[in-house]
Design a protein around this motif. Sequence first.
Motif, short mmCIF file in Angstrom:
data_model
loop_
_atom_site.label_atom_id
_atom_site.label_comp_id
_atom_site.label_asym_id
_atom_site.label_seq_id
_atom_site.Cartn_x
_atom_site.Cartn_y
_atom_site.Cartn_z
N LEU A 208 -1.76 3.42 7.85
CA LEU A 208 -1.30 2.52 7.86
C LEU A 208 -0.49 1.88 8.77
O LEU A 208 -0.17 0.64 9.30
N ILE B 40 -0.38 8.19 4.26
CA ILE B 40 -1.09 7.19 3.79
C ILE B 40 0.07 5.78 5.16
O ILE B 40 -0.56 5.25 5.60
N SER C 198 0.45 13.00 0.01
CA SER C 198 -0.24 11.50 0.38
C SER C 198 0.74 10.42 0.73
O SER C 198 0.23 9.48 1.68
N THR C 199 2.05 10.46 0.28
CA THR C 199 3.23 9.53 1.22
C THR C 199 2.56 9.48 2.49
O THR C 199 2.96 8.31 3.24
N PHE D 52 0.71 -0.90 -0.10
CA PHE D 52 -0.10 -0.04 0.10
C PHE D 52 0.95 0.87 -0.25
O PHE D 52 0.79 2.25 -0.87
N LEU D 53 2.11 1.02 0.93
CA LEU D 53 2.76 2.49 0.70
C LEU D 53 3.55 2.82 -1.28
O LEU D 53 3.47 4.21 -1.76
N ALA E 29 0.90 4.05 -2.89
CA ALA E 29 0.23 5.49 -3.12
C ALA E 29 1.94 6.52 -2.92
O ALA E 29 1.43 6.77 -3.85
#
Length: 218
Positions: free
Chosen positions: A55, A51, A47-48, A17-18, A21
Amino acid sequence: MPSLAQRAFAEWLGTAFLLAAVVGSGIMAEKLAGGNVALALLCNTISTGAILVVLILIFGPVSGAHFNPAVTLAFALRNRTAWADAAIYVAAQVAGAIVGVWIAHLMFELSVWQVSLTQRHGAGQWLAEAVATFGLLATIFGVAARTPGAIPYAVGLYITSAYWFTASTSFANPAVTIARSLSDTFAGIAPHGVAAFIAAQLVGPALAIPLARWLWRP
């Protein structure tokens, strides 16, 4: 305590997912920014950082939410993670990172298999990666010592800042570095720059661990 299989899966999925993103937001930002690189980087940064908070909140209770071989190595060296578990974590992180890149490509209807042509090398970039990874680990150790519940927010904010104050845009993660070499998009790094970036990133644990022992003793 979750089983090793559950923890390894959490590391795999979280890292996937990281990278989805990081790479996906880079592709979207470059499409929408109209050639304005600063604006594209800002969108990629937001965004980074966001997320990462999400997470770590999701997977922290399962695996510790390392998503980063440098973090896993540091925890193993501090006897917080068994070496056998650490090896499995790292394998899961690298595999998840690559899958995340491929998924980002598929979402934007790009070729799945790519090799980056983006040049990222030089003494300034290598120093930046050492600084970025050291700062990330210092953030984790320092916050964990007093307010562990704040780690997700501290890490997200640190990476958001480090995207801008480091010359390399703060990869700070060997798994991320390997995976980004497989994406010829905004977030990519040419493969011949990967080894030097990873070497610089491993300076982070070497410096942050003695600092943690000195400043934040249990």
